[in-house]
Enzyme design. Structure first.
Site, PDB file in Angstrom:
ATOM      1  CD  GLU A 282      -3.047  -1.108   2.174  1.00  0.00           C
ATOM      2  OE1 GLU A 282      -2.797  -0.554   3.259  1.00  0.00           O
ATOM      3  OE2 GLU A 282      -4.147  -1.634   1.915  1.00  0.00           O
ATOM      4  CG  ASP A 355      -7.761  -5.488   4.994  1.00  0.00           C
ATOM      5  OD1 ASP A 355      -7.270  -5.724   6.106  1.00  0.00           O
ATOM      6  OD2 ASP A 355      -7.882  -4.343   4.531  1.00  0.00           O
ATOM      7  CD  GLU A 383      -9.989  -1.229   7.936  1.00  0.00           C
ATOM      8  OE1 GLU A 383      -9.061  -1.750   8.570  1.00  0.00           O
ATOM      9  OE2 GLU A 383      -9.888  -0.858   6.750  1.00  0.00           O
TER      10      GLU A 383
HETATM   11  C1  GCU Z   1      -6.264  -2.063   5.649  1.00  0.00           C
HETATM   12  C2  GCU Z   1      -6.660  -0.741   6.207  1.00  0.00           C
HETATM   13  C3  GCU Z   1      -5.536   0.245   6.164  1.00  0.00           C
HETATM   14  C4  GCU Z   1      -4.289  -0.353   6.810  1.00  0.00           C
HETATM   15  C5  GCU Z   1      -3.974  -1.681   6.180  1.00  0.00           C
HETATM   16  C6  GCU Z   1      -2.862  -2.432   6.873  1.00  0.00           C
HETATM   17  O1  GCU Z   1      -6.069  -1.958   4.264  1.00  0.00           O
HETATM   18  O2  GCU Z   1      -7.771  -0.237   5.526  1.00  0.00           O
HETATM   19  O3  GCU Z   1      -5.944   1.412   6.814  1.00  0.00           O
HETATM   20  O4  GCU Z   1      -3.216   0.499   6.698  1.00  0.00           O
HETATM   21  O5  GCU Z   1      -5.096  -2.521   6.240  1.00  0.00           O
HETATM   22  O6  GCU Z   1      -3.165  -3.381   7.585  1.00  0.00           O
HETATM   23  O7  GCU Z   1      -1.694  -2.106   6.711  1.00  0.00           O
END
Ligand code: GCU
Length: 702
Positions: A282, A355, A383
């Site tokens: 990410e 996730d 979440e």
């Molecule tokens: C999910 C979440 C993110 C977080 C990511 C992670 O995608 O939405 O906010 O950073 O998990 O676990 O690194």
């Protein structure tokens, strides 16, 4: 009696003078109705001092102040270590006139003191006669705070960060707020022994001297409670902080920088736990930026930590937008590296392959590693399960993962057994939970979200405990011991996760959320990446619904060992609660009930709505046992939850109806809101903390 070799330091704790408090302020309320007391409510436990008592003194004080029985309690430090108890375990002998708790360390006695108080407060003391031996299943029981240095919390729904970086006084540690000691004592009381202070999407600045001095201050406050500090690192820190040209893990200057940084940390914090790392995921930087592997990156950091006993928790949460099946990627990226990781590296794997969805199968990576230590990451913060508006007790979800059999080495190779180091020998064992704690007065936003913090700790210590037991003991300590209350609300809690699955995304559906806040339905939603769009996961079309991960589809089933591979691959044997995870099925597919997929889907959503609605009635029926403030705080949220359940159903089913062309079956309430209207709502787009619930459509409960 097996307890022997006791030191001469034998403490008869009952009757000890309460230790003089050097607290700067005693902020914990004794009113008990704002939820701040957590599960110490029945004890009306006072706030601890910021700094002062040693671990042993805290244990003694617990007994001296809160032990109510006439039987005296002795806290004894073993002179020679009793091997089975390890460094943190304890034994409590109830057979003599006095109750004797013994351990190899002070922290073992601290845990014993909390155990005794828990038994007392849950009316379990009378049932104890012989010896109770308790040893934690995982050595490192860690909370992961996703707290940013600016005070915001990623996926945090309980206000801002507890850590007030601007205010932490590094020169005079005792002058800091005693909220930090309260936090540490809450963790110790459920056996949590580590905390990662900052977000996995890490700001490199946490490793600057200014911050490290503040981290040291927190570590000093936490230390008497057996709580070690860890940090998330930013892999590009050498570039950001030292202006190096690269952060390549094989570059000599980079290696030297990390070695010096780690030595600096241990000088300040000799018991520093280690690092958590999100790399090449990410948008985070990582070794792949330099053509290196996860193993190259992890081992470089691990080598720096090794002389000090620190560990690296390297996350396996990796996926790339081009992949046709995100669920397969962790195995594809990490299995070629099996055997290459240093022995103070653990690969931290989310419970499921995507996730933290309300239901996922376990991540197949747990059953694949042969020579690599794995640890489970669960998400305590909700979440995807209604933020701090919904009552969802998450222990059943986590236990489902730990109890899942991977069949890696035949039957019994459960995720729990593997990560506890029982299947292959592990040098370190650990478990992580993404924290739901913020600076809200009640710590977690929803009063019942506290139960998830509590349950995480209890599970990390003892994964065998049932959801029912944990829910009931939490209720008795937090709210009331009245049988009617505990029976009915305990059942509600245990049912709440399945209810959430049913009203959000049943039968193996996943990621049908509206993004990026992940609160509310949005199966139509678009994003900047295809794998962030719900359609990537539900694949609704005229021919049916669900993600084909069979051997004819993405082939993800092949990442599971037999018999699971065949079981999941064959639609006739695939568990129906995961059927749309593994199969793309026609709308009129015949389910085991004899109903069509469409009817089953609609009726399962309806059943979730009915459950959520019944939670309101159950709560109303126990009003007399709950203080007014917490009763109404919870009631308001339960009503919101029941309305949200209808919203979810209205949006998801009407959206899918465009493809199925089928009508709501008998037994389903009519839709309250039209799809066109629901598709216009955008809430909480940029604000993760406070979904703006006032913008939701009007829903009515009958
Ligand atoms: C999910 C979440 C993110 C977080 C990511 C992670 O995608 O939405 O906010 O950073 O998990 O676990 O690194």
């Amino acid at each position: 009696m097996r307890i022997k070799n006791l030191t001469s330091i034998t403490f008869v704790a009952a009757g000890l003078l309460a230790l003089a408090s050097c607290s700067n302020n005693n902020t914990r309320t004794t009113i008990g109705d704002d939820g701040h007391l957590l599960w110490f409510n029945s004890l009306q436990m006072e706030a601890p001092a910021t700094l002062g008592p040693t671990t042993l003194q805290i244990a003694q004080e617990n007994i001296a102040k809160y032990w109510k029985s006439d039987r005296k309690v002795e806290l004894k430090l073993n002179n020679e270590a009793v091997a089975e108890l390890g460094t943190e375990g304890f034994e409590i002998d109830f057979s003599g006139a006095n109750i004797c708790a013994s351990a190899n360390s002070e922290v073992g006695l601290l845990y014993a003191s909390y155990e005794l108080l828990r038994l007392q407060e849950t009316d379990e003391l009378a049932a104890q006669n012989g010896k109770l031996t308790s040893v934690p299943a995982f050595e490192r029981r860690v909370l992961n705070h996703w707290d940013n240095l600016d005070g915001t919390v990623e996926r945090g729904f309980a206000g801002h960060s507890l850590w007030k970086w601007d205010e932490i006084n590094a020169d005079d540690v005792a002058a800091n707020s005693n909220i930090y000691a309260e936090y540490a004592s809450a963790n110790a009381s459920v056996g949590i022994n580590g905390t990662v202070l900052n977000n996995v999407n890490a700001n490199a600045d946490i490793l600057t001297e200014d911050y490290l001095l503040k981290v040291k201050a927190l570590a000093e406050i936490f230390r008497p409670y057996g709580l070690k500090v860890y940090l998330s690192l930013n892999f590009a820190a050498p570039k950001h902080l030292a202006n190096l040209e690269t952060s390549d893990p094989l570059d000599n200057e980079v290696v030297a920088w990390w070695n010096a940084k780690v030595a600096e940390i241990y000088k300040l914090i000799p018991d520093f736990g280690g690092f958590l790392v999100k790399a090449n995921s990410e948008g985070q930087s990582g070794p792949q930026d330099y053509g290196r592997t996860h193993a190259d990156g992890a081992n470089m950091i691990a080598k720096a930590l090794e002389p000090f006993g620190g560990i690296v928790m390297w996350r396996a949460f990796v996926y790339d937008a081009q992949s046709p099946d995100r669920a397969k990627q962790a195995v594809e990226e990490f299995m070629p590296l099996d055997g290459q990781f240093a022995d103070n590296v653990l690969i931290q794997i989310k419970n499921g392959p995507v996730d933290f969805q309300p239901r996922e199968p376990f991540s197949p990576l747990f059953g694949q590693f042969e020579k690599t230590q794995a640890m489970v990451e669960v998400q305590i913060t909700q979440e995807y399960l209604g933020h701090s508006n919904h009552l969802v007790f998450m222990h059943p979800m986590w236990k489902e993962c730990l109890d899942s059999d991977t069949y890696e080495r035949g039957e019994g190779s459960t995720v729990g057994a593997i990560t506890e180091g029982k299947v292959m020998p592990y040098k370190y064992t650990a478990i992580a939970g993404v924290s739901n704690v913020g600076n809200d007065r009640n710590w977690c936003g929803h009063h019942f979200a506290q139960a998830n913090w509590y349950a995480y700790g209890r599970m990390a210590w003892n994964p065998e405990l049932s959801s029912e037991q944990i829910a009931n003991e939490w209720l008795m300590q937090t709210f009331s011991k009245e049988k009617k209350f505990v029976d009915s609300v305990g059942k509600l809690m245990v049912a709440s996760r399945e209810a959430c699955v049913k009203y959000e995304m049943p039968l193996g559906l996943h990621h049908t959320f509206k993004g990026p806040d992940h609160y509310g339905p949005g199966p139509w939603d678009r994003s900047i990446r295809p794998d962030w769009e719900p359609a990537y996961y539900h694949k609704a079309a005229a021919d049916g619904l669900g993600f084909d991960r069979t051997m004819k589809g993405s082939g993800a089933v092949a990442q599971y060992h037999e018999p699971l591979k065949s079981l999941y691959n064959d639609v006739a044997t695939c568990p129906e609660n995961l059927i749309l995870w593994f199969h793309h099925l026609p709308w009129d597919y015949k389910m085991k009930s004899g109903r069509t997929l469409w009817d089953e889907l609609c009726l399962t959503f309806q059943s979730g709505i009915n459950d959520a609605r019944s939670f309101v009635d159950i709560w109303n029926s126990v009003e007399q046992y709950v203080d007014h403030q917490r009763f109404s705080d919870v009631k308001v949220r339960l009503e919101r939850q029941a309305k949200d359940a209808i919203w979810w159903r209205d949006a998801t089913i009407q959206y899918f109806q465009q493809f199925s062309g089928m009508a709501l079956p008998d037994g389903c309430q009519p839709f309250q809101q039209k799809l066109e209207k629901l598709m216009k709502y955008r809430i909480g787009i940029t604000n993760y903390e406070n979904p703006k619930i006032e913008t939701l459509p009007e829903y009515k409960l009958d």
